[in-house]
Design an enzyme around this catalytic site. Structure first.
Site, PDB file in Angstrom:
ATOM      1  N   ASP A 169     -10.641   1.437  -4.037  1.00 26.33           N
ATOM      2  CA  ASP A 169     -11.219   1.175  -2.409  1.00 26.33           C
ATOM      3  C   ASP A 169     -12.602   1.099  -2.890  1.00 26.33           C
ATOM      4  O   ASP A 169     -13.332   0.683  -1.649  1.00 26.33           O
ATOM      5  CB  ASP A 169     -10.801   2.212  -1.479  1.00 26.33           C
ATOM      6  CG  ASP A 169      -9.289   1.715  -0.911  1.00 26.33           C
ATOM      7  OD1 ASP A 169      -8.894   0.643  -0.986  1.00 26.33           O
ATOM      8  OD2 ASP A 169      -8.954   2.284   0.143  1.00 26.33           O
TER       9      ASP A 169
ATOM     10  N   ASP B 142       0.893  -1.316   0.129  1.00 25.16           N
ATOM     11  CA  ASP B 142      -0.095   0.066  -0.072  1.00 25.16           C
ATOM     12  C   ASP B 142       0.923   1.287  -0.155  1.00 25.16           C
ATOM     13  O   ASP B 142       2.138   1.088   0.262  1.00 25.16           O
ATOM     14  CB  ASP B 142      -0.814   0.105   1.142  1.00 25.16           C
ATOM     15  CG  ASP B 142      -2.608   0.341   0.990  1.00 25.16           C
ATOM     16  OD1 ASP B 142      -2.317   1.306   0.151  1.00 25.16           O
ATOM     17  OD2 ASP B 142      -3.114   0.046   1.788  1.00 25.16           O
TER      18      ASP B 142
HETATM   19  C1  DGJ Z   1      -6.015   1.370   1.977  1.00 26.94           C
HETATM   20  C2  DGJ Z   1      -6.126   0.240   0.773  1.00 26.94           C
HETATM   21  O1  DGJ Z   1      -6.658   0.530  -0.433  1.00 26.94           O
HETATM   22  C3  DGJ Z   1      -7.381  -0.805   1.505  1.00 26.94           C
HETATM   23  O2  DGJ Z   1      -7.337  -1.710   0.780  1.00 26.94           O
HETATM   24  C4  DGJ Z   1      -6.652  -1.151   2.701  1.00 26.94           C
HETATM   25  O3  DGJ Z   1      -5.543  -2.134   2.282  1.00 26.94           O
HETATM   26  C5  DGJ Z   1      -6.281  -0.116   3.689  1.00 26.94           C
HETATM   27  N1  DGJ Z   1      -5.459   0.897   3.057  1.00 26.94           N
HETATM   28  C6  DGJ Z   1      -5.588  -0.731   4.949  1.00 26.94           C
HETATM   29  O4  DGJ Z   1      -4.909   0.407   5.804  1.00 26.94           O
END
Ligand code: DGJ
Length: 706
Positions: free
Chosen positions: A510, A446
């Site tokens: 997301d 991430d």
């Molecule tokens: C942002 C990501 O896009 C999510 O899928 C998840 O992994 C969160 N961070 C975790 O903090």
């Protein structure tokens, strides 16, 4: 000047590049359709010499690819920089030309300015041209490079451009506009490609759509700061350009040092946007390490939206049990397993398993996952650090910053300066230790904040930071053969043609809301193939938009990607599990087609529905989806036309429901749903009358040649 041919050309798959060298500098005479076997490049050069207008220089100037002001060029130059105020204006003369059937390499120098430039044009079998440029400082003092942009000419009839904007949970919204005199530039200054990034910028004829019209595109193999632009000069001449955006003072070329610009990826299509997509997919899929060539893309469960930071072996075991019964192949533990990371305020930087939540390490969970026939994946965010972490307490100086200023926090975190050897070694060492201790097939990596004041010892460092993350990924893969990496950045904030060479999957967004995903996936798939784009069935009530969707709509949407689930499966009903099991089996049975075929998107008379499909390269079969996006304007829906098949071939077409039924709103179903035989031409031109669907629903249609 060395003896060079007057002009040279590259051709592949209907694309031609013609470069003239007769003026002492490389001039791209043509980039686009194949101009035929008998083209005489020197005659083309003659044809393109312009008349000299009043109030201009006395002789016609065609500046060539380096667009020097010294050649009379008044638009944006290719190279901008200086040596303490000198050598800002260069004039490069060719010193070397090398050609092969697939490459043109030209090197030129300006001895007085102490600079040498080189460009390599590589024509790939799919008609994509990859352009690499370098600038070498041959002088005896530092040269400050501000910019090196790669430009290609567009014909006068390229009338419109398309680029993309976006934000968290709404990535890649297209913007189409008329090309007018001036420069239309899309710049990224956030240190990653970003939610707002234009993976490829297109120029097109005004009639261009998915299937028709002429389109040119440039993409950049880079994940840092970027600039994409289209420039039309008062002369009427238009170019499209792309390059790394360098911050002030970021690149000080020492004597003898060479700057390697990110590779520019140029595509041309006479068959609309789908033709551009097809070239990108064929190019990417031809790479030996392309993920779907290595192995089928495993059906994935990511537990983030099921448990968030609430890690608990019992609950995760229940999830693994349901996942196994459905047919999931990869189980991913997301954020929250390390250090003091019980929420997003602390712990980033300490990549050691938390004894609070995992007193016996991750082995008990991994054993559960493996014993149920799944592989295990784990989340990291190695380029970041929470101020509330052991790492930051020990090394507050290891963040990108300027002077004594601490940059504003984003998600309570700072950006770790991995251009600093100590910080790089720390991350590599801790991640490597986890990967060495446990059986981990895949990591989700991430990157949850933008870079501000991104400096190493005061000097701008986005370029070095970007190179460092590429290096780190490559090193992890080297040490752990077979390891897959997913590039995530608050969803789709780091999806680009640079990262494709270092990561195997992108977390597309997301937003798991199927309606939003219809748009986000469609536009991201302009250049990135579905097998690289994580696409999960989210919960019934979307966590990001709070919309509610039928399972069939969510499942059909997730099918056109690297499919997975992101949902508390322990809450699913027996009926939902049955549907998920059938959907999982369908994904596995058809992923070879979905991840190798040609993507087609069929123009609709209005914006109430999307129709897209994947057609096998040999046109023997195809899977299409009709997704309704909003209430249709008419009482009955538009014809469902299926393009992309062999017009002369006969196809049996039927609707399939591997993921349950959508919400129909009709009194009587159309008659063809169980099967009808039509030619590819009839399917493309006349089509079928689809069932009447409520908005935000989808159906799947299969076509098979008989
Ligand atoms: C942002 C990501 O896009 C999510 O899928 C998840 O992994 C969160 N961070 C975790 O903090």
């Amino acid at each position: 000047m060395a003896q060079t041919p007057a002009n040279i050309e590259l051709k592949s798959d209907g694309v031609q590049l013609v470069i003239d060298l007769s003026s002492g500098t490389p001039v791209v005479l043509h980039w686009g359709s194949d101009l035929g076997p008998n083209l005489d490049g020197s005659q083309l050069n003659v044809a393109m010499q312009e008349g000299v207008p009043h109030a201009d220089l006395d002789t016609f100037q065609n500046p060539g690819i380096w667009r020097e002001n010294a050649r009379g060029f008044l638009g944006r130059p290719t190279i901008q920089g200086h040596r303490e105020g000198q050598d800002w204006s260069q004039m490069f003369d060719i010193v070397e030309v090398k050609t092969t059937p697939t490459n043109i390499f030209v090197r030129s120098e300006d001895k007085a300015a102490g600079l040498e430039v080189a460009a390599n044009f590589e024509m790939t079998p799919s008609g994509i041209i990859r352009i690499s440029q370098t600038l070498k400082n041959t002088g005896s003092s530092h040269f400050s490079l501000n910019d090196l942009t790669t430009f290609l000419p567009l014909p006068d009839y390229a009338a419109e451009t398309v680029d993309f904007t976006g934000r968290w949970v709404k990535e890649r919204q297209p913007q189409r506009r008329e090309i007018q005199v001036g420069t239309w530039a899309r710049e990224i200054r956030e240190g990653r490609s970003g939610h707002d990034y234009t993976i490829i910028q297109m120029a097109m004829t005004s009639d261009a759509n998915y299937q028709r019209g002429e389109v040119w595109s440039l993409g950049l193999q880079w994940s840092g700061n970027t600039r994409h632009l289209v420039e039309r000069q008062p002369t009427g001449r238009t170019t499209i350009g792309a390059g790394e955006l360098l911050l002030p003072g970021e690149l000080q070329l020492a004597p003898g040092q060479t700057y390697e610009a990110p590779v520019v990826v140029a595509a041309h299509s006479e068959t609309g946007i789908d033709g551009i997509t097809d070239r990108h997919y064929r190019w990417l899929r031809s790479r030996p390490k392309h993920p779907s060539r290595v192995r089928p893309r495993p059906l994935t469960l990511n537990v983030w939206e099921a448990v968030y930071f609430d890690h608990n072996l019992e609950k995760l075991t229940q999830l693994a049990d349901v996942a196994q019964s459905i047919g999931v192949e990869r189980f991913v533990l997301d954020d929250g397993w390390f250090g003091a990371r019980r929420d997003d305020h602390k712990g980033l930087g300490d990549w050691v398993v938390s004894e609070d939540v995992w007193p016996n390490g991750l082995k008990p969970l991994i054993d559960v996952v493996k014993s149920r026939g799944m592989e295990f994946g784990l989340w990291f965010e190695g380029e970041m650090v929470n101020p509330d972490s052991d790492l930051y307490r020990a090394h507050p100086e290891w963040i990108l910053h300027v002077g004594d200023r601490v940059p504003p926090e984003g998600r309570f975190q700072q950006v770790l300066d991995i251009t600093h050897q100590g910080a790089y070694d720390h991350v590599l060492g801790q991640v490597d230790a986890i990967l060495s201790e446990y059986d981990i097939a895949y990591i989700k990596w991430d990157h949850n904040r933008t870079l501000t004041e991104a400096a190493h010892l005061g000097q701008a460092a986005v370029r070095e930071q970007t190179k460092a993350i590429y290096r780190l990924f490559d090193e992890l893969k080297l040490r752990h053969p077979g390891l897959e990496i997913e590039s995530c950045s608050s969803g789709g904030g780091r999806i680009d043609l640079g990262m494709v060479d270092h990561a195997d999957r992108f977390w597309t967004s997301d937003c798991n809301d199927a309606l939003e995903r219809q748009y986000i996936q469609r536009y991201t798939q302009f250049a990135i193939p579905p097998e690289m784009l994580g696409s999960h069935i989210g919960p019934t009530h979307s966590h990001t938009t709070h919309r509610t969707h039928e399972l069939s709509f969510r499942a059909i949407t997730a099918l056109f990607g690297h499919a997975g689930l992101e949902w508390d499966l322990t809450e699913t009903t027996p009926e939902e599990r049955k549907i998920l099991t059938s959907w999982a089996a369908y994904y596995k049975a058809n992923r070879d087609l979905l991840h190798s075929g040609r993507m087609v998107r069929i123009e609709q008379p209005d914006d109430s529905a999307f129709v897209h499909g994947v057609v096998a390269q040999d046109k023997s079969r195809a899977i299409y989806a009709l997704a309704t996006l909003r209430a249709m304007p008419g009482m009955t829906p538009n014809a469902l036309r299926l393009e992309g098949l062999d017009p002369q071939g006969s196809y049996r077409v039927k609707m399939v429901e591997p993921a349950g039924s959508p919400r129909y709103v009709h009194r009587q179903m159309p008659k063809w749903l169980d099967g009808v035989v039509l030619t590819g031409a009839a399917l493309a031109k006349v089509g079928l009358r689809p069932p009447i669907l409520a908005p935000e629903n989808a159906i799947l249609i299969e076509a098979e040649r008989i």
